[in-house]
Design an enzyme around this catalytic site. Sequence first.
Site, short mmCIF file in Angstrom:
data_model
loop_
_atom_site.label_atom_id
_atom_site.label_comp_id
_atom_site.label_asym_id
_atom_site.label_seq_id
_atom_site.Cartn_x
_atom_site.Cartn_y
_atom_site.Cartn_z
CD1 TRP A 104 -0.25 -1.59 3.12
CD2 TRP A 104 0.65 0.44 3.30
NE1 TRP A 104 0.55 -1.59 4.25
CE2 TRP A 104 1.10 -0.34 4.38
CE3 TRP A 104 1.09 1.77 3.21
CZ2 TRP A 104 1.98 0.14 5.36
CZ3 TRP A 104 1.96 2.25 4.18
CH2 TRP A 104 2.39 1.44 5.24
CG ASN A 105 5.13 1.18 0.23
OD1 ASN A 105 4.62 0.41 -0.59
ND2 ASN A 105 6.43 1.28 0.40
CE LYS A 142 -4.02 -9.20 -2.26
NZ LYS A 142 -4.33 -7.94 -1.53
N PRO A 143 -4.23 -5.06 -5.54
CG PRO A 143 -5.65 -3.24 -5.89
CD PRO A 143 -5.31 -4.60 -6.42
CB SER A 203 -8.07 -4.40 1.39
OG SER A 203 -7.35 -4.67 2.57
N GLY A 220 5.99 -6.59 -0.48
CA GLY A 220 5.42 -6.68 0.85
C GLY A 220 6.44 -7.12 1.87
CB SER A 221 6.10 -8.07 5.39
OG SER A 221 5.15 -9.13 5.39
CD GLU A 233 10.75 -3.99 -2.49
OE1 GLU A 233 10.57 -4.31 -1.28
OE2 GLU A 233 10.39 -2.92 -2.96
CG LEU A 234 10.04 -10.37 0.12
CD1 LEU A 234 10.42 -11.78 0.57
CD2 LEU A 234 8.52 -10.24 0.01
CB CYS A 269 11.02 -1.41 1.08
SG CYS A 269 11.32 -0.93 -0.63
CD GLU A 303 10.85 -2.66 6.26
OE1 GLU A 303 11.14 -1.99 5.27
OE2 GLU A 303 10.28 -3.77 6.20
#
Length: 477
Positions: free
Chosen positions: A148-149, A172-173, A175, A225-226, A247-248, A281, A380
Amino acid sequence: MTLSKCMYIGGELCEGNATMDVVNPATEQVVGRVAEAGVADACLALEAAERAFPLWSGTSIAERVEWMQRLRQAVLDTEEHLRECVHLEMGKPWASTEEDFRMLAHSLAYYAEEISRIHAESLVDRDGTHVHLLSRQPVGVAAAFLAWNFPLLNLAYKLGPAMAAGCPIVIKPSSKTPLSAYAVGELCAHIGLPAGVVNIISGVDHEIGDAISSSTIPALITLIGSTQTGMHVMRNGATSIKRYSMELGGNAPVLIFPDADLDLAADVVCGVKFANAGQICVTPNRVFVHSEVVDSFREKVLARTYAVKVGYDRHGDIDMGPVIDGAAWERIHGLVRDAVANGARLLTGGGRPEGVERGSFYAPTVIDGVSEKMRIYREEVFGPVISLLTFDDDEAVIAAANDTEAGLSSFIFTQDRKKADWCAEKLRFGEVQINGIKYAIDLPHCGVKQSGIGVDCSPLALDDYLAIKRVTRAIEH
Protein backbone atom coordinates in the site's frame (compact mmCIF):
# COMPACT_ATOMS: atom_id res chain seq x y z
CA MET A 1 -15.41 13.54 -1.69
CA THR A 2 -16.31 9.84 -1.80
CA LEU A 3 -15.11 7.96 -4.87
CA SER A 4 -16.82 4.82 -6.15
CA LYS A 5 -14.79 2.24 -8.06
CA CYS A 6 -15.36 -1.14 -9.70
CA MET A 7 -13.17 -4.19 -10.14
CA TYR A 8 -11.82 -4.88 -13.61
CA ILE A 9 -12.13 -8.52 -14.71
CA GLY A 10 -12.02 -9.96 -18.22
CA GLY A 11 -12.24 -6.57 -19.88
CA GLU A 12 -15.30 -5.48 -17.86
CA LEU A 13 -15.82 -3.17 -14.89
CA CYS A 14 -17.63 -5.22 -12.23
CA GLU A 15 -19.52 -4.08 -9.16
CA GLY A 16 -19.38 -7.42 -7.38
CA ASN A 17 -21.59 -8.54 -4.52
CA ALA A 18 -20.07 -6.43 -1.75
CA THR A 19 -18.28 -3.14 -1.17
CA MET A 20 -15.57 -1.98 1.20
CA ASP A 21 -14.75 1.48 2.47
CA VAL A 22 -11.47 3.26 1.89
CA VAL A 23 -10.47 5.48 4.81
CA ASN A 24 -8.12 8.44 4.56
CA PRO A 25 -5.63 8.00 7.43
CA ALA A 26 -5.17 11.77 7.70
CA THR A 27 -8.83 12.59 8.27
CA GLU A 28 -10.16 9.20 9.42
CA GLN A 29 -13.03 9.75 6.99
CA VAL A 30 -14.35 7.43 4.28
CA VAL A 31 -13.12 8.75 0.94
CA GLY A 32 -14.00 5.82 -1.30
CA ARG A 33 -16.23 2.83 -1.67
CA VAL A 34 -14.98 0.07 -3.92
CA ALA A 35 -16.20 -3.30 -5.14
CA GLU A 36 -14.90 -5.97 -2.80
CA ALA A 37 -13.68 -9.12 -4.49
CA GLY A 38 -14.37 -12.52 -3.02
CA VAL A 39 -12.82 -15.89 -3.77
CA ALA A 40 -15.20 -16.38 -6.70
CA ASP A 41 -14.08 -13.07 -8.21
CA ALA A 42 -10.43 -14.05 -7.79
CA CYS A 43 -11.12 -17.28 -9.67
CA LEU A 44 -12.91 -15.35 -12.44
CA ALA A 45 -9.95 -13.01 -12.79
CA LEU A 46 -7.49 -15.89 -13.00
CA GLU A 47 -9.62 -17.70 -15.56
CA ALA A 48 -9.93 -14.52 -17.64
CA ALA A 49 -6.14 -14.14 -17.63
CA GLU A 50 -5.74 -17.80 -18.56
CA ARG A 51 -8.10 -17.40 -21.53
CA ALA A 52 -6.24 -14.29 -22.63
CA PHE A 53 -2.82 -15.93 -22.60
CA PRO A 54 -2.88 -17.60 -26.04
CA LEU A 55 -4.00 -14.37 -27.71
CA TRP A 56 -1.82 -11.93 -25.77
CA SER A 57 1.32 -14.06 -25.85
CA GLY A 58 0.85 -14.54 -29.58
CA THR A 59 0.33 -10.84 -30.22
CA SER A 60 3.25 -9.19 -31.97
CA ILE A 61 5.54 -7.00 -29.95
CA ALA A 62 4.57 -4.06 -32.11
CA GLU A 63 0.90 -4.52 -31.24
CA ARG A 64 1.59 -4.96 -27.53
CA VAL A 65 3.67 -1.79 -27.61
CA GLU A 66 0.79 0.04 -29.27
CA TRP A 67 -1.58 -1.00 -26.47
CA MET A 68 0.95 0.11 -23.87
CA GLN A 69 1.27 3.48 -25.56
CA ARG A 70 -2.51 3.88 -25.57
CA LEU A 71 -2.69 3.08 -21.88
CA ARG A 72 0.17 5.44 -21.12
CA GLN A 73 -1.60 8.26 -22.94
CA ALA A 74 -4.77 7.54 -20.97
CA VAL A 75 -2.70 7.70 -17.77
CA LEU A 76 -1.22 11.06 -18.78
CA ASP A 77 -4.67 12.39 -19.68
CA THR A 78 -6.02 11.54 -16.21
CA GLU A 79 -3.11 12.73 -14.06
CA GLU A 80 -5.28 14.83 -11.76
CA HIS A 81 -7.67 11.99 -10.98
CA LEU A 82 -4.99 9.34 -10.46
CA ARG A 83 -3.04 11.58 -8.11
CA GLU A 84 -6.25 12.50 -6.28
CA CYS A 85 -6.87 8.80 -5.62
CA VAL A 86 -3.42 8.39 -4.04
CA HIS A 87 -3.82 11.63 -2.09
CA LEU A 88 -7.12 10.46 -0.63
CA GLU A 89 -6.34 6.81 0.09
CA MET A 90 -3.00 7.51 1.79
CA GLY A 91 -3.30 11.07 3.04
CA LYS A 92 -0.06 11.60 1.13
CA PRO A 93 1.02 15.24 0.51
CA TRP A 94 -0.06 16.34 -2.94
CA ALA A 95 3.47 16.94 -4.18
CA SER A 96 4.44 13.39 -3.19
CA THR A 97 1.70 11.86 -5.34
CA GLU A 98 3.59 12.87 -8.47
CA GLU A 99 6.22 10.16 -7.91
CA ASP A 100 3.53 7.46 -7.95
CA PHE A 101 1.92 8.88 -11.07
CA ARG A 102 5.14 9.47 -13.01
CA MET A 103 6.43 5.96 -12.35
CA LEU A 104 3.35 4.44 -13.99
CA ALA A 105 3.84 6.54 -17.11
CA HIS A 106 7.60 5.86 -17.12
CA SER A 107 7.15 2.10 -16.73
CA LEU A 108 4.77 1.78 -19.67
CA ALA A 109 7.08 3.82 -21.89
CA TYR A 110 10.28 2.13 -20.71
CA TYR A 111 9.17 -1.48 -21.13
CA ALA A 112 7.55 -0.71 -24.46
CA GLU A 113 11.07 0.17 -25.59
CA GLU A 114 12.96 -2.58 -23.75
CA ILE A 115 10.87 -5.47 -25.06
CA SER A 116 11.81 -4.42 -28.59
CA ARG A 117 15.49 -4.96 -27.74
CA ILE A 118 15.05 -8.65 -26.98
CA HIS A 119 16.02 -10.90 -29.87
CA ALA A 120 16.78 -14.57 -30.36
CA GLU A 121 20.39 -15.61 -29.86
CA SER A 122 22.42 -18.29 -31.58
CA LEU A 123 24.77 -20.61 -29.70
CA VAL A 124 28.00 -22.05 -31.08
CA ASP A 125 27.92 -25.85 -31.36
CA ARG A 126 31.24 -27.28 -30.19
CA ASP A 127 30.99 -30.25 -32.52
CA GLY A 128 29.68 -28.37 -35.53
CA THR A 129 26.82 -30.85 -35.94
CA HIS A 130 23.86 -28.67 -34.88
CA VAL A 131 22.64 -25.11 -34.82
CA HIS A 132 21.02 -23.72 -31.70
CA LEU A 133 18.68 -20.79 -31.18
CA LEU A 134 17.70 -19.31 -27.82
CA SER A 135 14.47 -17.34 -27.67
CA ARG A 136 12.45 -15.84 -24.81
CA GLN A 137 8.72 -16.36 -24.58
CA PRO A 138 6.03 -15.27 -22.11
CA VAL A 139 6.09 -17.47 -19.02
CA GLY A 140 2.30 -17.48 -18.58
CA VAL A 141 -0.22 -15.79 -16.31
CA ALA A 142 1.26 -13.46 -13.69
CA ALA A 143 -0.32 -12.60 -10.36
CA ALA A 144 0.85 -9.48 -8.54
CA PHE A 145 0.32 -8.62 -4.87
CA LEU A 146 0.97 -4.94 -4.17
CA ALA A 147 1.91 -3.12 -0.98
CA TRP A 148 0.00 0.00 0.00
CA ASN A 149 2.91 2.41 0.49
CA PHE A 150 3.21 3.47 -3.18
CA PRO A 151 -0.09 2.41 -4.77
CA LEU A 152 0.66 3.42 -8.36
CA LEU A 153 4.43 3.03 -8.28
CA ASN A 154 4.15 -0.56 -7.08
CA LEU A 155 1.55 -1.26 -9.75
CA ALA A 156 3.86 0.27 -12.35
CA TYR A 157 6.71 -2.06 -11.38
CA LYS A 158 4.52 -5.04 -12.36
CA LEU A 159 2.24 -3.77 -15.12
CA GLY A 160 4.95 -2.55 -17.50
CA PRO A 161 7.04 -5.72 -17.76
CA ALA A 162 3.99 -8.04 -17.71
CA MET A 163 2.27 -6.27 -20.61
CA ALA A 164 5.50 -6.00 -22.58
CA ALA A 165 6.43 -9.65 -22.07
CA GLY A 166 3.01 -10.91 -23.17
CA CYS A 167 1.87 -12.17 -19.76
CA PRO A 168 -1.76 -11.50 -18.76
CA ILE A 169 -1.78 -10.30 -15.17
CA VAL A 170 -4.07 -10.38 -12.15
CA ILE A 171 -3.25 -7.43 -9.90
CA LYS A 172 -4.32 -7.39 -6.26
CA PRO A 173 -3.73 -4.00 -4.67
CA SER A 174 -3.85 -3.73 -0.90
CA SER A 175 -7.35 -3.37 0.51
CA LYS A 176 -6.03 -0.27 2.27
CA THR A 177 -5.27 1.54 -1.00
CA PRO A 178 -7.32 0.16 -3.90
CA LEU A 179 -8.65 3.45 -5.34
CA SER A 180 -5.76 4.30 -7.67
CA ALA A 181 -5.38 0.73 -8.94
CA TYR A 182 -9.11 0.50 -9.66
CA ALA A 183 -8.80 3.80 -11.52
CA VAL A 184 -6.19 2.16 -13.77
CA GLY A 185 -8.74 -0.60 -14.43
CA GLU A 186 -11.14 2.09 -15.60
CA LEU A 187 -8.49 3.29 -18.05
CA CYS A 188 -7.95 -0.23 -19.37
CA ALA A 189 -11.69 -0.52 -19.97
CA HIS A 190 -11.79 2.92 -21.58
CA ILE A 191 -9.15 2.13 -24.19
CA GLY A 192 -10.69 -1.28 -24.92
CA LEU A 193 -7.70 -3.36 -23.84
CA PRO A 194 -8.24 -6.99 -24.92
CA ALA A 195 -10.21 -8.92 -22.32
CA GLY A 196 -8.20 -10.60 -19.58
CA VAL A 197 -4.85 -8.98 -20.36
CA VAL A 198 -5.11 -6.95 -17.14
CA ASN A 199 -7.39 -7.79 -14.21
CA ILE A 200 -7.57 -5.75 -11.00
CA ILE A 201 -9.31 -6.95 -7.84
CA SER A 202 -9.05 -6.17 -4.14
CA GLY A 203 -10.67 -7.62 -1.05
CA VAL A 204 -9.89 -9.33 2.24
CA ASP A 205 -6.18 -9.89 1.77
CA HIS A 206 -5.81 -13.41 3.13
CA GLU A 207 -8.96 -14.68 1.43
CA ILE A 208 -8.39 -13.63 -2.15
CA GLY A 209 -4.62 -13.63 -1.76
CA ASP A 210 -4.67 -17.26 -0.73
CA ALA A 211 -7.09 -18.10 -3.53
CA ILE A 212 -4.75 -16.57 -6.08
CA SER A 213 -1.49 -17.99 -4.75
CA SER A 214 -2.91 -21.51 -4.27
CA SER A 215 -4.32 -21.61 -7.79
CA THR A 216 -2.45 -23.62 -10.40
CA ILE A 217 -3.13 -20.95 -13.04
CA PRO A 218 -0.37 -18.43 -12.26
CA ALA A 219 3.03 -19.25 -13.70
CA LEU A 220 4.56 -16.30 -11.86
CA ILE A 221 3.66 -14.72 -8.53
CA THR A 222 5.22 -11.35 -7.90
CA LEU A 223 4.94 -9.49 -4.63
CA ILE A 224 5.87 -6.28 -2.89
CA GLY A 225 5.42 -6.68 0.85
CA SER A 226 6.87 -8.04 4.06
CA THR A 227 9.14 -11.05 4.35
CA GLN A 228 6.46 -12.83 6.38
CA THR A 229 3.91 -12.27 3.61
CA GLY A 230 6.37 -13.53 1.04
CA MET A 231 6.94 -16.77 2.94
CA HIS A 232 3.20 -17.26 3.38
CA VAL A 233 2.58 -16.80 -0.34
CA MET A 234 5.33 -19.26 -1.25
CA ARG A 235 3.98 -21.88 1.14
CA ASN A 236 0.49 -21.37 -0.20
CA GLY A 237 1.68 -21.51 -3.80
CA ALA A 238 3.16 -24.99 -3.54
CA THR A 239 0.17 -26.43 -5.38
CA SER A 240 2.18 -26.14 -8.58
CA ILE A 241 5.63 -25.15 -9.81
CA LYS A 242 5.66 -21.37 -10.02
CA ARG A 243 8.17 -18.62 -10.48
CA TYR A 244 8.47 -16.00 -7.76
CA SER A 245 9.66 -12.41 -7.90
CA MET A 246 9.47 -10.70 -4.52
CA GLU A 247 10.64 -7.39 -3.11
CA LEU A 248 10.38 -7.87 0.65
CA GLY A 249 11.32 -6.14 3.90
CA GLY A 250 14.44 -4.13 4.57
CA ASN A 251 16.61 -3.08 7.51
CA ALA A 252 18.92 -0.61 5.81
CA PRO A 253 22.15 0.44 7.52
CA VAL A 254 23.82 3.80 6.96
CA LEU A 255 27.58 4.08 7.55
CA ILE A 256 28.80 7.63 8.16
CA PHE A 257 32.59 7.97 8.40
CA PRO A 258 34.57 10.92 9.85
CA ASP A 259 35.39 12.40 6.42
CA ALA A 260 31.78 12.29 5.20
CA ASP A 261 29.90 15.30 3.92
CA LEU A 262 27.64 15.49 6.98
CA ASP A 263 25.17 17.91 5.43
CA LEU A 264 24.71 15.58 2.47
CA ALA A 265 24.35 12.58 4.75
CA ALA A 266 21.79 14.38 6.94
CA ASP A 267 19.86 15.49 3.85
CA VAL A 268 19.66 11.95 2.49
CA VAL A 269 18.85 10.27 5.80
CA CYS A 270 16.16 12.79 6.75
CA GLY A 271 14.86 13.10 3.21
CA VAL A 272 14.25 9.38 2.79
CA LYS A 273 13.21 8.80 6.39
CA PHE A 274 10.49 11.45 6.47
CA ALA A 275 9.33 11.10 2.88
CA ASN A 276 6.13 9.03 2.78
CA ALA A 277 6.24 9.10 6.61
CA GLY A 278 9.12 6.64 6.50
CA GLN A 279 6.98 3.99 4.84
CA ILE A 280 9.62 3.06 2.28
CA CYS A 281 11.35 -0.31 2.08
CA VAL A 282 14.75 1.23 1.33
CA THR A 283 14.67 3.93 4.00
CA PRO A 284 17.52 4.02 6.57
CA ASN A 285 16.70 1.90 9.60
CA ARG A 286 20.00 1.92 11.52
CA VAL A 287 22.26 4.97 11.19
CA PHE A 288 25.82 4.13 12.30
CA VAL A 289 27.84 7.33 12.88
CA HIS A 290 31.54 7.45 13.70
CA SER A 291 32.18 8.76 17.21
CA GLU A 292 34.34 11.62 15.86
CA VAL A 293 31.40 13.21 14.07
CA VAL A 294 28.33 11.89 15.89
CA ASP A 295 27.69 15.10 17.84
CA SER A 296 27.82 17.26 14.72
CA PHE A 297 25.71 14.84 12.70
CA ARG A 298 23.13 14.58 15.47
CA GLU A 299 22.69 18.36 15.49
CA LYS A 300 22.22 18.45 11.73
CA VAL A 301 19.63 15.67 11.83
CA LEU A 302 17.70 17.34 14.63
CA ALA A 303 17.66 20.68 12.81
CA ARG A 304 16.18 19.03 9.74
CA THR A 305 13.73 17.03 11.83
CA TYR A 306 12.40 20.12 13.57
CA ALA A 307 11.78 21.72 10.16
CA VAL A 308 9.53 18.90 8.82
CA LYS A 309 5.99 20.19 8.20
CA VAL A 310 3.42 17.53 9.06
CA GLY A 311 -0.21 17.67 8.00
CA TYR A 312 -2.83 17.14 5.35
CA ASP A 313 -3.61 20.00 2.99
CA ARG A 314 -3.62 19.61 -0.76
CA HIS A 315 -2.73 23.26 -1.25
CA GLY A 316 -0.39 23.59 1.73
CA ASP A 317 3.38 23.29 1.99
CA ILE A 318 3.39 19.83 3.58
CA ASP A 319 6.45 17.59 3.89
CA MET A 320 4.98 14.55 5.60
CA GLY A 321 1.58 12.96 5.93
CA PRO A 322 0.26 10.22 8.21
CA VAL A 323 1.23 6.57 8.52
CA ILE A 324 -1.26 4.23 6.92
CA ASP A 325 -3.53 3.50 9.92
CA GLY A 326 -3.85 3.26 13.68
CA ALA A 327 -2.35 -0.22 13.82
CA ALA A 328 0.79 1.04 12.08
CA TRP A 329 0.94 3.99 14.50
CA GLU A 330 0.78 1.66 17.50
CA ARG A 331 3.45 -0.67 16.06
CA ILE A 332 5.85 2.23 15.42
CA HIS A 333 5.22 3.70 18.86
CA GLY A 334 5.79 0.29 20.43
CA LEU A 335 9.23 0.09 18.80
CA VAL A 336 10.16 3.55 20.09
CA ARG A 337 8.93 2.78 23.61
CA ASP A 338 10.86 -0.50 23.65
CA ALA A 339 14.04 1.28 22.59
CA VAL A 340 13.68 3.93 25.30
CA ALA A 341 12.89 1.29 27.92
CA ASN A 342 16.12 -0.47 26.98
CA GLY A 343 18.37 2.57 27.24
CA ALA A 344 17.91 4.66 24.09
CA ARG A 345 17.43 8.43 24.39
CA LEU A 346 14.41 10.06 22.80
CA LEU A 347 15.71 13.31 21.30
CA THR A 348 12.51 14.48 19.63
CA GLY A 349 9.12 13.15 18.62
CA GLY A 350 7.95 9.81 19.93
CA GLY A 351 4.20 10.21 19.59
CA ARG A 352 1.56 12.42 18.05
CA PRO A 353 2.77 15.73 16.56
CA GLU A 354 1.93 18.78 18.61
CA GLY A 355 -1.35 20.40 17.58
CA VAL A 356 -2.56 17.39 15.56
CA GLU A 357 -5.74 15.99 17.06
CA ARG A 358 -6.84 13.34 14.60
CA GLY A 359 -5.41 11.09 11.93
CA SER A 360 -2.62 8.52 12.06
CA PHE A 361 0.16 11.09 12.25
CA TYR A 362 3.39 10.10 13.97
CA ALA A 363 5.82 12.89 14.81
CA PRO A 364 9.21 12.93 13.06
CA THR A 365 11.33 11.16 15.66
CA VAL A 366 15.02 10.80 16.48
CA ILE A 367 16.38 8.36 19.05
CA ASP A 368 20.02 7.98 20.07
CA GLY A 369 21.97 5.19 21.70
CA VAL A 370 20.22 2.38 19.89
CA SER A 371 21.74 -1.08 20.37
CA GLU A 372 21.30 -4.62 19.11
CA LYS A 373 19.23 -5.61 22.16
CA MET A 374 16.36 -3.38 21.01
CA ARG A 375 13.54 -4.47 18.71
CA ILE A 376 14.01 -1.36 16.56
CA TYR A 377 17.48 -2.65 15.66
CA ARG A 378 16.05 -5.90 14.31
CA GLU A 379 12.63 -4.94 12.98
CA GLU A 380 11.80 -2.72 10.03
CA VAL A 381 10.32 0.47 11.47
CA PHE A 382 8.39 1.54 8.37
CA GLY A 383 7.76 4.88 10.02
CA PRO A 384 9.37 8.32 10.53
CA VAL A 385 11.93 7.30 13.16
CA ILE A 386 15.70 7.83 12.85
CA SER A 387 17.78 5.47 15.02
CA LEU A 388 21.35 6.64 15.74
CA LEU A 389 24.21 4.33 16.72
CA THR A 390 27.89 5.11 17.28
CA PHE A 391 30.95 3.18 16.03
CA ASP A 392 34.74 3.43 16.07
CA ASP A 393 35.97 0.34 14.26
CA ASP A 394 35.43 -0.22 10.52
CA GLU A 395 35.39 -4.01 10.65
CA ALA A 396 32.97 -3.98 13.58
CA VAL A 397 30.51 -1.63 11.88
CA ILE A 398 30.44 -3.80 8.75
CA ALA A 399 29.64 -6.81 10.92
CA ALA A 400 26.92 -4.84 12.71
CA ALA A 401 25.44 -3.57 9.43
CA ASN A 402 25.27 -7.14 8.09
CA ASP A 403 23.77 -8.42 11.34
CA THR A 404 20.26 -8.68 9.93
CA GLU A 405 18.22 -11.18 7.96
CA ALA A 406 17.26 -8.41 5.55
CA GLY A 407 19.41 -7.47 2.58
CA LEU A 408 17.73 -4.79 0.50
CA SER A 409 19.39 -1.38 0.66
CA SER A 410 22.43 0.15 2.40
CA PHE A 411 24.18 3.52 2.43
CA ILE A 412 27.79 4.70 2.75
CA PHE A 413 29.04 8.25 3.30
CA THR A 414 32.78 8.85 2.96
CA GLN A 415 35.15 10.81 0.72
CA ASP A 416 37.61 7.90 0.72
CA ARG A 417 37.03 5.99 -2.52
CA LYS A 418 38.97 2.92 -1.35
CA LYS A 419 37.03 2.73 1.89
CA ALA A 420 33.73 3.14 0.06
CA ASP A 421 34.61 0.36 -2.37
CA TRP A 422 35.77 -1.88 0.50
CA CYS A 423 32.53 -1.32 2.38
CA ALA A 424 30.43 -1.88 -0.74
CA GLU A 425 32.16 -5.21 -1.29
CA LYS A 426 31.63 -6.31 2.32
CA LEU A 427 28.00 -5.24 2.72
CA ARG A 428 25.54 -8.07 2.04
CA PHE A 429 22.76 -6.03 0.47
CA GLY A 430 21.27 -5.96 -3.00
CA GLU A 431 21.78 -2.22 -3.24
CA VAL A 432 24.61 -0.03 -1.96
CA GLN A 433 24.23 3.73 -2.27
CA ILE A 434 27.44 5.77 -1.88
CA ASN A 435 27.25 9.50 -1.07
CA GLY A 436 23.72 9.86 -2.36
CA ILE A 437 20.64 7.98 -3.44
CA LYS A 438 19.02 7.22 -6.76
CA TYR A 439 16.16 5.02 -7.91
CA ALA A 440 14.71 4.94 -11.43
CA ILE A 441 12.80 2.60 -13.73
CA ASP A 442 16.02 1.73 -15.58
CA LEU A 443 17.98 0.78 -12.43
CA PRO A 444 17.57 -2.71 -10.94
CA HIS A 445 15.83 -2.83 -7.57
CA CYS A 446 16.63 -6.08 -5.77
CA GLY A 447 17.48 -7.68 -2.46
CA VAL A 448 19.35 -10.67 -1.05
CA LYS A 449 18.88 -12.88 2.01
CA GLN A 450 15.29 -12.48 3.29
CA SER A 451 14.63 -9.33 1.27
CA GLY A 452 13.46 -11.11 -1.82
CA ILE A 453 14.19 -12.79 -5.11
CA GLY A 454 14.00 -11.47 -8.64
CA VAL A 455 14.29 -7.88 -9.80
CA ASP A 456 12.01 -4.89 -10.16
CA CYS A 457 12.86 -2.19 -12.72
CA SER A 458 15.58 -2.25 -15.40
CA PRO A 459 15.73 -4.75 -18.30
CA LEU A 460 16.42 -7.49 -15.74
CA ALA A 461 12.79 -7.35 -14.56
CA LEU A 462 11.70 -8.83 -17.89
CA ASP A 463 13.62 -12.02 -17.06
CA ASP A 464 10.98 -12.87 -14.45
CA TYR A 465 8.22 -12.78 -17.08
CA LEU A 466 10.07 -14.57 -19.90
CA ALA A 467 11.01 -18.25 -20.23
CA ILE A 468 14.01 -19.38 -22.23
CA LYS A 469 13.39 -21.82 -25.08
CA ARG A 470 16.17 -23.65 -26.92
CA VAL A 471 15.55 -24.86 -30.45
CA THR A 472 18.23 -27.21 -31.79
CA ARG A 473 18.39 -28.39 -35.39
CA ALA A 474 20.73 -31.01 -36.77
CA ILE A 475 22.85 -29.88 -39.70
CA GLU A 476 22.07 -31.92 -42.77
CA HIS A 477 25.05 -33.25 -44.70
